[in-house]
Design an enzyme around this catalytic site. Structure first.
Site, short mmCIF file in Angstrom:
data_model
loop_
_atom_site.label_atom_id
_atom_site.label_comp_id
_atom_site.label_asym_id
_atom_site.label_seq_id
_atom_site.Cartn_x
_atom_site.Cartn_y
_atom_site.Cartn_z
N CYS A 169 0.86 -1.19 0.00
CA CYS A 169 0.00 0.00 0.00
C CYS A 169 0.89 1.23 0.00
O CYS A 169 1.75 1.38 0.87
CB CYS A 169 -0.91 -0.01 1.22
SG CYS A 169 -1.77 1.55 1.44
N GLN A 295 -2.76 9.67 16.11
CA GLN A 295 -2.97 10.29 14.81
C GLN A 295 -2.18 9.54 13.74
O GLN A 295 -1.00 9.23 13.96
CB GLN A 295 -2.51 11.75 14.87
CG GLN A 295 -3.42 12.63 15.72
CD GLN A 295 -4.74 12.93 15.05
OE1 GLN A 295 -4.91 12.71 13.86
NE2 GLN A 295 -5.71 13.40 15.82
N CYS A 423 -13.48 17.07 11.13
CA CYS A 423 -13.16 16.12 10.06
C CYS A 423 -14.35 15.96 9.12
O CYS A 423 -14.34 15.13 8.23
CB CYS A 423 -12.75 14.77 10.64
SG CYS A 423 -13.98 14.08 11.75
#
Ligand code: SAH
Length: 467
Positions: A169, A295, A423
């Site tokens: 990825c 985070q 967000c």
């Protein structure tokens, strides 16, 4: 003019002019709206209608006739099949302007603010220097690919339970590939199956990998469906295969017997190295376990929370509330510049982490409280004058935004400044309207790109009390 009736399987030529909030291209033919995945504004393309409704349809891209200037070759060969990077096929500048427009549009459309006014308070979106390999955490589901006849790791395609093979990825560090290879070898040598609830196969469910980008420390935690899968011998074998990877600091497993979408079990067992790793966000040090929140993009988090700190304009004597504080990242950012910071968070383990992180950083002017912001806040301000009249309130709620009880209590406390970190710009817009109607004005706003290649965007807004 009456719309011509379009139906399934019709092929149309369309110019894409816009993107919806999920990153799908939007184009119109005779006033009929088409949503087309994997297309970008400026694309002229042939599309096939898959699902036709009265005024709009979902269409499939058949052929790009004239490509948009925003188009780039997606570097990941799995970008289309995997649901993670919705806009990897768009230039980074294009991604940033898409995100900026998405936030501004929501503020205008949902918040009812004037477009010119929003432009006048807007600061340019904060982009990332490294829009790939920025994620410090990956959770690979493990499955079996019938066609290839082998166990694979990848990601769930779109909103499905099908795993798309993604060996490397491009959002995560390069070591992930070697780690997965070692885990596959371990499965083979120890005859460990993948987990398959439908066929009652117990085995390996997920591989969680975390890397501290500043410290270089790596953590691997295997999520298994039964304690029986592990044994002293298998644990030792796993440690041998993984411990040679540079940076390996912690190897553990977590048993999750439940057949739900929750990935981790309730606890974990360390089998090699340390039970936790450490990393930094800016100057602040954090201890991270397989179960803790942290985070995922520390480089951009510094910029986003740095902006929140700038907006808070602290001089050292302020009382600050940090609502929805998680593990206290924002609270700790503010603490060295304030008199006292009160953090509120619903998840008890996150508060435990926040308290430990405050100690780790030698910050003793923080107080962390467990509970719902909308319940803790009204209760706490009744008894204590200092708590009731803060200089600044910061909020960083989940996607659904702030509870109205929380917003009303904030208004009753009349802080000089409110800093809203969000967000989800739709719920942000809704909440800003309530705060503005309650006596505040928008002063500054900007967005920050924490999740490059995806449609997600963070926003931070400064509001001040109208005198
Ligand atoms: N700034 C934080 C992350 C905030 S994410 C950090 O860096 O750690 C939003 C947080 O709100 C999550 O931790 C979630 O558990 C918490 N939350 C959700 N609903 C809440 C509520 N009603 N009251 C308080 N916290 C809540």
């Amino acid at each position: 003019m009456e719309n011509k009736v379009y139906k399934k399987n019709d092929i149309l030529n369309v110019l894409v002019t816009d993107l919806d909030n999920d990153g799908n291209g939007i184009g119109k033919v005779d006033g009929y709206t088409l949503f087309i995945k994997d297309t970008y504004p400026g694309d002229e393309c042939l599309v096939k209608i898959m699902k036709a409704k009265k005024s709009y349809a979902f269409a499939h891209l058949e052929q790009v006739v004239t490509p948009s200037k925003l188009r780039v070759d997606a570097p990941c060969p799995k970008a289309k099949a995997c649901g993670g990077c919705q806009i990897q096929g768009m230039s980074y500048e294009g991604q940033l302007s898409f995100k900026e427009n998405k936030v501004k549009n929501n503020l205008v459309r949902i918040g009812g603010f004037d477009a010119d006014f929003i432009d006048s308070i807007w600061e340019p979106i904060i982009g990332s220097e490294v829009p790939f390999r920025y994620r410090n955490k990956a959770q690979y589901p493990i499955g079996y690919d019938v066609k290839q006849g082998k166990v694979i790791a990848g990601f769930y395609a779109g909103h499905s339970h099908n795993i798309i093979l993604v060996e490397d990825c491009l959002l995560g560090p390069e070591e992930n590939k070697d780690i997965l290879k070692a885990v596959f070898r371990w499965m083979k040598e120890c005859r460990i199956s993948h987990y398959d609830a439908a066929n009652k196969l117990s085995g390996l469910r997920h591989v969680l990998i975390r890397k501290g980008f500043t410290t270089g420390q790596i953590m691997v935690c295997l999520v298994v469906s039964s304690q029986k899968i592990m044994s002293k011998e298998k644990e030792e074998k796993l440690a041998i295969l993984l411990s040679g990877i540079e940076g390996m600091t912690s190897i553990s497993y977590s048993v999750n017997t439940e057949d739900t979408n929750v990935i981790m079990g309730d606890n974990y067992t360390c089998i090699w190295g340390e039970p936790t790793i450490e990393d930094y966000i800016g100057e602040l040090r954090f201890k991270i376990s397989p179960l803790s929140f942290f985070q995922v993009n520390p480089a951009q988090t510094v910029k986003l929370y740095g902006k929140a700190l700038e907006y808070a304009a602290l001089t050292g004597g302020e009382t600050v509330w940090d609502l929805y504080c998680g593990i206290g990242t924002i609270s700790l950012f503010m603490a060295s510049k304030a008199k006292v910071v009160y953090g509120v968070e619903i998840i008890p383990q996150a508060i435990d982490d926040a308290i430990e992180n405050a100690k780790l950083n030698g910050l003793d002017n923080t107080v962390f409280l467990v509970g719902k912001a909308e319940e803790v806040l009204p209760r706490e301000i009744k008894a204590d004058e200092e708590k009731a009249h803060p200089d600044v309130i910061v909020v960083d709620p989940p996607r659904k935004g702030c509870d109205s009880e929380c917003l009303n209590t904030m208004l009753s406390m009349s802080p000089d400044r409110i800093v809203y970190v969000s967000c989800d710009s739709a719920t942000l817009a809704r909440d800003l309207r309530i705060l503005v109607d309650g006596g505040y004005e928008l002063v500054k706003a900007t967005a920050c790109d924490m999740f490059s290649q995806s449609v997600h965007v963070e926003t931070v807004v400064l509001m001040s009390r109208v005198k």
